[in-house]
Enzyme design. Structure first.
Site, PDB file in Angstrom:
ATOM      1  N   SER A 165       1.215 -10.059  -0.848  1.00  0.00           N
ATOM      2  CA  SER A 165       1.238  -8.228  -0.448  1.00  0.00           C
ATOM      3  C   SER A 165       1.754  -7.740   0.976  1.00  0.00           C
ATOM      4  O   SER A 165       0.850  -6.510   1.083  1.00  0.00           O
ATOM      5  CB  SER A 165      -0.289  -8.289  -1.097  1.00  0.00           C
ATOM      6  OG  SER A 165      -0.925  -8.670  -0.216  1.00  0.00           O
ATOM      7  N   LYS A 213       0.602  -2.112  -0.095  1.00  0.00           N
ATOM      8  CA  LYS A 213       0.191   0.352   0.002  1.00  0.00           C
ATOM      9  C   LYS A 213       0.931   1.368   0.114  1.00  0.00           C
ATOM     10  O   LYS A 213       0.489   2.381  -0.460  1.00  0.00           O
ATOM     11  CB  LYS A 213      -1.204  -0.117   1.147  1.00  0.00           C
ATOM     12  CG  LYS A 213      -2.011  -1.518   1.415  1.00  0.00           C
ATOM     13  CD  LYS A 213      -2.842  -0.906  -0.240  1.00  0.00           C
ATOM     14  CE  LYS A 213      -4.472  -1.875  -0.097  1.00  0.00           C
ATOM     15  NZ  LYS A 213      -5.483  -2.177  -1.638  1.00  0.00           N
ATOM     16  N   GLU A 217     -10.035   5.419   2.970  1.00  0.00           N
ATOM     17  CA  GLU A 217     -11.237   4.115   3.427  1.00  0.00           C
ATOM     18  C   GLU A 217      -9.855   3.348   3.670  1.00  0.00           C
ATOM     19  O   GLU A 217      -8.300   3.427   3.164  1.00  0.00           O
ATOM     20  CB  GLU A 217     -12.172   3.559   2.646  1.00  0.00           C
ATOM     21  CG  GLU A 217     -11.627   2.747   1.803  1.00  0.00           C
ATOM     22  CD  GLU A 217     -10.474   3.463   0.713  1.00  0.00           C
ATOM     23  OE1 GLU A 217      -9.176   2.739  -0.106  1.00  0.00           O
ATOM     24  OE2 GLU A 217     -10.484   4.584   0.127  1.00  0.00           O
TER      25      GLU A 217
END
Length: 394
Positions: A377, A88, A110
């Site tokens: 991830s 991210k 969010e």
């Protein structure tokens, strides 16, 4: 980049289906992205932060023990080793830096599993921006560690108690905030979803994953992999891996969604496997909906995959056959979580555990001489207590 077109369409998917009040900020963002984010000054600063602050490039690790177990050669793209523990950060540094150069003072976002929220709070602290994070009440409870991390980083975290109280509703609240405050606020969407230009912008920031993986595998193996495998919720880690290989037709793409308690139940989040075309959060894509077109409730053991839509580029890949999409149940994901931990000493997040669990279950479909890059991830620290509680260890 090959897509989208000028209207933000990936074939029939994508576009800009937004309230009239959001069109001006979306057009402002599109101009800013084209003019600022493509500039040498922006790219130089972004590269600096990604390498010196976020720890890129992340390793491409040959998982020998796991490879022996599944019967083919598996490399892990170690996004779990990026700063904040997931992919991210690639996107949030890019978007917050862009917002700052556009003159914005306030950041909103969010979050589902909390990794995007933590990464947004991190980038905002780094670049001196006010930060507000919206998080569904259910996700708040199962990811309480990440809630504290966001607060520690200076962000205000707002619990969303409406609707399903998960990621979909957190996005809804963030959209409402942006409509009211867009003059001084940038909304950092965490995946390749939403109205244009978000799907292409987030994809471009996340494509660092695939670009690095391509260079790394060519150096290690002197050839490209046979398969790329990644989990798919909104779809940013998978698009980030897949996109730089798009024109390499011999490289097959496999995306793994959350089958929850089973695809034949009402409790899953497998949008591409079981969904239909429709509009959600400003984009035409595959979504989970009932007979009346209302968004269907979702379920997944992983908060990051618990979303009833998917990025429009994934819908395009499905429609054209460029990628194949399957799903792993909660039980299969938990099995993957344990197997990688025990075989490699790497505790994966529950999101990529779906891809690991699917590969374990389907290992016989791969040949011994075939090579896979699997996108790891995120790291599983955030999920350990949740898994322990699910399995009755607490």
């Amino acid at each position: 980049m090959y897509l989208p077109d000028k209207k933000g369409k990936f074939g029939e998917f994508g576009g800009k289906f937004a309230p009239e009040t959001l069109i001006p900020p979306l057009e402002e963002l599109e101009r800013g992205y084209k003019e600022i984010a493509k500039s040498k000054e922006f790219q130089k600063e972004l590269d600096y932060y990604l390498s010196e602050y976020a720890g890129r490039p992340t390793p491409l690790y040959f998982a020998k023990n796991f490879s022996d177990y599944v019967g083919c050669k598996v490399y892990l793209k170690r996004e779990d080793l990026a700063f904040t523990g997931a992919h991210k950060i690639n996107n949030t540094i890019g978007q917050v830096l862009l917002a700052k150069m556009m003159g914005k003072k306030r950041i909103i976002a969010e979050t589902g599993a909390g990794q995007h929220g933590v990464a947004t709070a991190t980038a905002s602290a780094l670049l001196g921006m006010e930060c507000i994070i919206y998080m569904g009440e259910i996700d708040w409870k199962r990811q309480s560690l990440n809630v504290y991390r966001m607060k520690l980083l200076g962000a205000e975290v707002i619990s969303v108690k409406s609707g399903s109280k998960t990621l979909k509703d957190a996005i809804n609240e963030a959209m409402r905030d942006w409509i009211t405050n867009f003059k001084n606020t940038h909304y950092v969407i965490g995946s390749v979803v939403g109205p244009h230009p978000y799907p292409v912008m987030v994809r471009d920031f996340q494509s660092v994953i695939g670009k690095e993986a391509k260079r790394q595998i060519l150096k290690k193996e002197k050839r490209l992999p046979d398969y790329l495998i990644a989990c798919v919720g909104g779809g940013s880690n998978s698009i980030g891996l897949f996109h730089p290989f798009y024109k390499d037709k011999k490289v097959k793409f496999i995306g793994i969604e959350a089958a929850g308690k089973g695809l034949n139940t009402e409790e899953h989040a497998a949008t591409l496997c079981k969904g239909k075309k429709g509009i959600l959060h400003g984009s035409y894509t595959y979504i989970l909906q009932d007979r009346n077109g209302q968004i269907h409730p979702t379920h997944s053991v992983s908060a990051g995959l618990d979303y009833p839509g998917v990025g429009p580029e994934h819908s395009f890949y499905k429609e054209t056959g460029r990628a194949k999409y399957f799903a792993a149940t909660d039980k299969e994901a938990l099995r993957g979580f344990h197997i990688l931990s025990e075989l490699e000493g790497i505790i994966p997040a529950l999101e990529p555990s779906h891809a690991i669990g699917w590969l374990v279950k389907n290992r016989k479909r791969f040949k011994k001489d075939e090579m896979i890059i699997l996108c790891l991830s995120g790291r599983g620290d955030k999920d350990v207590m949740e898994v322990a509680e699910i399995e009755g260890e607490l």
